[in-house]
Write an enzyme that holds these catalytic residues in place. Structure first.
Site, PDB file in Angstrom:
ATOM      1  N   ASN A 116      11.026  26.764  29.147  1.00 56.87           N
ATOM      2  CA  ASN A 116      11.392  27.561  30.372  1.00 56.87           C
ATOM      3  C   ASN A 116      10.241  27.503  31.549  1.00 56.87           C
ATOM      4  O   ASN A 116      10.604  27.519  32.642  1.00 56.87           O
ATOM      5  CB  ASN A 116      11.772  29.004  29.770  1.00 56.87           C
ATOM      6  CG  ASN A 116      10.755  29.827  29.270  1.00 56.87           C
ATOM      7  OD1 ASN A 116      10.052  29.237  28.633  1.00 56.87           O
ATOM      8  ND2 ASN A 116      10.768  31.229  29.724  1.00 56.87           N
ATOM      9  N   GLY A 189       7.822  30.798  21.839  1.00 51.95           N
ATOM     10  CA  GLY A 189       9.035  30.111  21.585  1.00 51.95           C
ATOM     11  C   GLY A 189       9.903  31.080  21.058  1.00 51.95           C
ATOM     12  O   GLY A 189       9.555  32.670  21.348  1.00 51.95           O
ATOM     13  N   SER A 190      10.874  30.959  20.263  1.00 53.73           N
ATOM     14  CA  SER A 190      11.878  31.927  19.778  1.00 53.73           C
ATOM     15  C   SER A 190      11.335  32.758  18.505  1.00 53.73           C
ATOM     16  O   SER A 190      10.505  32.342  17.898  1.00 53.73           O
ATOM     17  CB  SER A 190      13.374  31.400  19.378  1.00 53.73           C
ATOM     18  OG  SER A 190      12.994  30.265  18.688  1.00 53.73           O
ATOM     19  N   GLU A 211       3.994  33.982  20.628  1.00 48.25           N
ATOM     20  CA  GLU A 211       4.372  34.744  21.889  1.00 48.25           C
ATOM     21  C   GLU A 211       5.959  34.450  21.887  1.00 48.25           C
ATOM     22  O   GLU A 211       6.465  33.342  22.070  1.00 48.25           O
ATOM     23  CB  GLU A 211       3.912  34.024  23.110  1.00 48.25           C
ATOM     24  CG  GLU A 211       2.517  34.026  23.282  1.00 48.25           C
ATOM     25  CD  GLU A 211       2.097  35.322  23.984  1.00 48.25           C
ATOM     26  OE1 GLU A 211       2.913  36.060  24.342  1.00 48.25           O
ATOM     27  OE2 GLU A 211       0.751  35.892  23.891  1.00 48.25           O
ATOM     28  N   CYS A 245      11.152  34.883  29.546  1.00 43.48           N
ATOM     29  CA  CYS A 245      11.253  35.831  28.226  1.00 43.48           C
ATOM     30  C   CYS A 245      11.057  37.085  28.519  1.00 43.48           C
ATOM     31  O   CYS A 245      11.502  38.200  27.748  1.00 43.48           O
ATOM     32  CB  CYS A 245       9.844  35.327  27.638  1.00 43.48           C
ATOM     33  SG  CYS A 245       8.208  35.257  28.601  1.00 43.48           S
ATOM     34  N   GLU A 335      18.981  37.834  22.540  1.00 40.19           N
ATOM     35  CA  GLU A 335      18.396  37.591  23.802  1.00 40.19           C
ATOM     36  C   GLU A 335      19.486  36.919  24.577  1.00 40.19           C
ATOM     37  O   GLU A 335      19.751  35.563  23.976  1.00 40.19           O
ATOM     38  CB  GLU A 335      16.886  37.025  23.676  1.00 40.19           C
ATOM     39  CG  GLU A 335      16.228  36.508  24.756  1.00 40.19           C
ATOM     40  CD  GLU A 335      15.015  35.819  24.584  1.00 40.19           C
ATOM     41  OE1 GLU A 335      14.780  35.225  23.312  1.00 40.19           O
ATOM     42  OE2 GLU A 335      14.141  35.802  25.447  1.00 40.19           O
TER      43      GLU A 335
HETATM   44  P1  NAD Z   1      11.952  27.336  20.527  1.00 43.17           P
HETATM   45  O1  NAD Z   1      11.492  28.263  19.589  1.00 43.17           O
HETATM   46  O2  NAD Z   1      13.389  26.764  20.402  1.00 43.17           O
HETATM   47  O3  NAD Z   1      11.071  26.136  20.703  1.00 43.17           O
HETATM   48  C1  NAD Z   1       9.790  26.439  21.170  1.00 43.17           C
HETATM   49  C2  NAD Z   1       8.954  25.240  20.526  1.00 43.17           C
HETATM   50  O4  NAD Z   1       8.971  25.106  19.261  1.00 43.17           O
HETATM   51  C3  NAD Z   1       9.469  23.741  21.287  1.00 43.17           C
HETATM   52  O5  NAD Z   1       8.478  22.853  21.340  1.00 43.17           O
HETATM   53  C4  NAD Z   1      10.340  23.113  19.900  1.00 43.17           C
HETATM   54  O6  NAD Z   1      10.176  21.993  19.658  1.00 43.17           O
HETATM   55  C5  NAD Z   1       9.509  23.799  18.571  1.00 43.17           C
HETATM   56  N1  NAD Z   1      10.564  23.983  17.643  1.00 43.17           N
HETATM   57  C6  NAD Z   1      12.042  24.381  17.658  1.00 43.17           C
HETATM   58  N2  NAD Z   1      12.061  24.220  16.328  1.00 43.17           N
HETATM   59  C7  NAD Z   1      11.021  24.197  15.469  1.00 43.17           C
HETATM   60  C8  NAD Z   1      11.020  24.133  14.171  1.00 43.17           C
HETATM   61  N3  NAD Z   1      12.190  24.288  13.073  1.00 43.17           N
HETATM   62  N4  NAD Z   1       9.771  24.032  13.655  1.00 43.17           N
HETATM   63  C9  NAD Z   1       8.551  23.942  14.568  1.00 43.17           C
HETATM   64  N5  NAD Z   1       8.780  23.773  15.583  1.00 43.17           N
HETATM   65  C10 NAD Z   1      10.100  24.009  16.394  1.00 43.17           C
HETATM   66  O7  NAD Z   1      12.179  28.159  21.809  1.00 43.17           O
HETATM   67  P2  NAD Z   1      12.527  27.662  23.333  1.00 43.17           P
HETATM   68  O8  NAD Z   1      14.161  27.516  23.457  1.00 43.17           O
HETATM   69  O9  NAD Z   1      11.831  26.431  23.783  1.00 43.17           O
HETATM   70  O10 NAD Z   1      12.003  28.782  24.296  1.00 43.17           O
HETATM   71  C11 NAD Z   1      13.123  29.870  24.276  1.00 43.17           C
HETATM   72  C12 NAD Z   1      12.384  30.973  23.489  1.00 43.17           C
HETATM   73  O11 NAD Z   1      11.160  31.135  23.948  1.00 43.17           O
HETATM   74  C13 NAD Z   1      13.111  32.412  24.101  1.00 43.17           C
HETATM   75  O12 NAD Z   1      13.166  33.113  22.805  1.00 43.17           O
HETATM   76  C14 NAD Z   1      12.191  33.116  24.834  1.00 43.17           C
HETATM   77  O13 NAD Z   1      11.985  34.609  24.945  1.00 43.17           O
HETATM   78  C15 NAD Z   1      10.810  32.604  24.243  1.00 43.17           C
HETATM   79  N6  NAD Z   1       9.664  32.503  25.075  1.00 43.17           N
HETATM   80  C16 NAD Z   1       8.658  33.470  25.056  1.00 43.17           C
HETATM   81  C17 NAD Z   1       7.336  33.442  25.652  1.00 43.17           C
HETATM   82  C18 NAD Z   1       6.567  34.489  25.719  1.00 43.17           C
HETATM   83  O14 NAD Z   1       5.422  34.397  26.474  1.00 43.17           O
HETATM   84  N7  NAD Z   1       6.537  35.263  24.768  1.00 43.17           N
HETATM   85  C19 NAD Z   1       7.633  32.827  26.978  1.00 43.17           C
HETATM   86  C20 NAD Z   1       8.647  31.734  27.242  1.00 43.17           C
HETATM   87  C21 NAD Z   1       9.526  31.766  26.222  1.00 43.17           C
END
Ligand code: NAD
Length: 460
Positions: A116, A189-190, A211, A245, A335
């Site tokens: 994002n 990430g999520s 995060e 996020c 979310e």
């Molecule tokens: P995501 O968790 O799907 O992916 C994040 C990363 O993890 C990517 O690089 C992806 O390739 C990797 N990934 C995906 N599935 C995986 C698995 N099974 N095993 C290991 N790695 C895996 O998240 P997204 O869709 O890229 O981002 C959106 C989410 O991130 C939202 O929930 C958002 O709130 C959160 N986010 C948090 C912050 C923060 O600073 N707290 C900032 C930005 C986004």
């Protein structure tokens, strides 16, 4: 274990073992090189962000590039101070002794980032990791493909691969990377993937920053000034198409002002993005078809007050306001992470507490009110990652404030000095001379117990 990944990681292990990164002047030089390389790649970064997420140049500069410049400059200004060995007062039991704390790098760190804010969220943690003397292996998101490519290009022209390397790919690659033993894992990430990371890290007791995300409530009470409130909510919610996020996920609004606020929110959306948003250059796009479908599914059976239009081809999704009639509906489950703003009304503030407490600790919490003591009391008595009274998102703009979640929204913190601290083990040690050895601590205690008690009571 994957052989080519093993050789990538072994290369980083050997690099760290060489102790090259222990040299603070070397770290400073690398951060300067990074700053210069980003400066000369600005146009390419902006283009990649536009192609991945439809971000305008202004938005890319404000929320991604400038953010990174500021983090590098803070590290450059303060690194000598942060890395200086700190002397602390000793104790009588240790007399004579000199006691110290030094910031030691963890070693080989793995960074996994989302799509994002794909530039900023990959580079900002890396700055702290390099400043603290670690190596970095970055796995950016497979969704923001063009930004991942430019990240790879910038980092490989600044750093030796042993120092910083980039591995491109999706969850399959992350899964393989997690099979190796790391000294630190930094994940953004999520929540669901965060749990996978935490489990993998636990196998080797690897320290981890997570995060994550969640549903961020935003409360508007009856005393809030409607115009500026609407302006700040619209900016925080619809920048980057709601794919932020810490964007407000849903509004809880006092019944007395609800209609006025809705009118002003709509007016602000039109003022900011025009009444033909699809043509507005300042409004971004949704990252993928999968996310488009998810957002669309949230609108099923909902009362749409404004917006709701979308275009699958260009991944356009209009800023949308929804009045929530059923708190158990899908839109109130997870979310949203997109440009849909649900509104819930309340009559008694007790309802606000109930609703906020229904969800796990959010990454952000916001309240708009002209009763400043009330606002402070509310924020101080609810757990959340970070937040604001009378604004949204902007707490991120102060590097002196640690950024991170709590509970389900994550663990650990970064930004500014906190990033350096995150990637450092603060190692204490004491240094004593051999020419004197006071007998106090050695047995037999029989004849000195009352003296020992007196001394110990005196110093505790
Ligand atoms: P995501 O968790 O799907 O992916 C994040 C990363 O993890 C990517 O690089 C992806 O390739 C990797 N990934 C995906 N599935 C995986 C698995 N099974 N095993 C290991 N790695 C895996 O998240 P997204 O869709 O890229 O981002 C959106 C989410 O991130 C939202 O929930 C958002 O709130 C959160 N986010 C948090 C912050 C923060 O600073 N707290 C900032 C930005 C986004």
């Amino acid at each position: 274990m994957d052989k080519s990944l093993k050789s990538t990681i072994d290369n980083q292990k050997n690099y760290f073992k060489s102790k090259k990164t222990y040299n603070v002047d070397f770290r400073i030089q690398k951060l300067k090189d990074l700053l210069n390389e980003i400066k000369s790649s600005e146009k390419e970064i902006e283009l990649a962000l536009f192609n991945d997420l439809g971000k305008s140049k202004g938005e890319s500069y404000l929320t991604e590039i400038h953010f990174v410049y500021s983090e590098i400059k803070i590290a450059l200004r303060n690194l000598k101070k942060w890395t200086k060995r700190k002397a602390v007062k000793s104790t009588l039991l240790n007399f004579p002794s000199s006691d110290y704390i030094i910031a030691e790098p963890y070693g080989n760190t793995l960074h996994i980032s989302p799509w994002n804010y794909p530039f900023q969220l990959s580079i900002a943690p890396l700055i702290g990791a390099i400043a603290a003397g670690n190596t970095v292996l970055l796995k950016p998101s497979e969704y923001s493909e063009q930004t991942s490519q430019i990240l790879n290009k910038i980092l490989s022209s600044v750093f030796d691969k042993g120092h910083v390397d980039v591995v491109l790919g999706g969850p399959d690659i992350s899964t393989k990377l997690l099979e190796f033993k790391w000294d630190y894992i930094f994940f953004t990430g999520s929540v669901s993937v965060g749990k996978i990371i935490a489990k993998a890290a636990a196998t080797n007791l690897t320290p981890t920053t997570l995060e994550l995300g969640g549903k961020n409530p935003c409360i508007v009470d009856e005393t809030a000034s409607i115009k500026v409130t609407a302006k700040r909510i619209v900016w925080g919610k619809f920048t980057n198409c709601g794919q932020t996020c810490i964007a407000p996920d849903f509004l809880i609004v006092n019944k007395k002002i609800k209609n006025d606020l809705i009118k002003e929110l709509i007016a602000q959306i039109i003022k900011t993005y025009s009444d033909d948003v699809i043509k507005c250059e300042e409004y971004g796009r949704i990252i993928s078809d999968k996310h488009m479908k998810y957002l669309n599914s949230l609108l099923k059976n909902e009362k749409i007050l404004h917006g709701g239009k979308f275009d699958m081809n260009s991944k356009f999704f209009e800023p949308t306001i929804v009045e929530v009639e059923n708190l158990d509906s899908k839109i109130m489950e997870d979310e949203i992470f997109g440009p849909i703003l649900p509104i819930i009304e309340y009559s008694d503030f007790k309802e606000v507490d109930e609703l906020v407490n229904k969800y796990s600790h959010p990454l952000a919490l916001y309240i708009f009110t002209n009763r400043s003591e009330f606002g402070k009391k509310f924020l101080e008595s609810h757990p959340f990652g970070g937040g604001a009274i009378n604004d949204t998102v902007m707490h991120i703009a102060n590097d002196r404030l640690p950024f991170g979640g709590v509970g389900q929204s994550g663990m650990g913190k970064y930004h500014g000095e906190s990033t350096f601290d995150t990637f450092s083990h603060f190692k204490p040690y004491i240094s004593k001379p051999l020419w004197i050895d006071p007998p106090l601590r050695y047995p037999p205690f029989k004849n000195k117990i009352s003296f020992l008690k007196k001394i110990l009571n005196l110093i505790s």
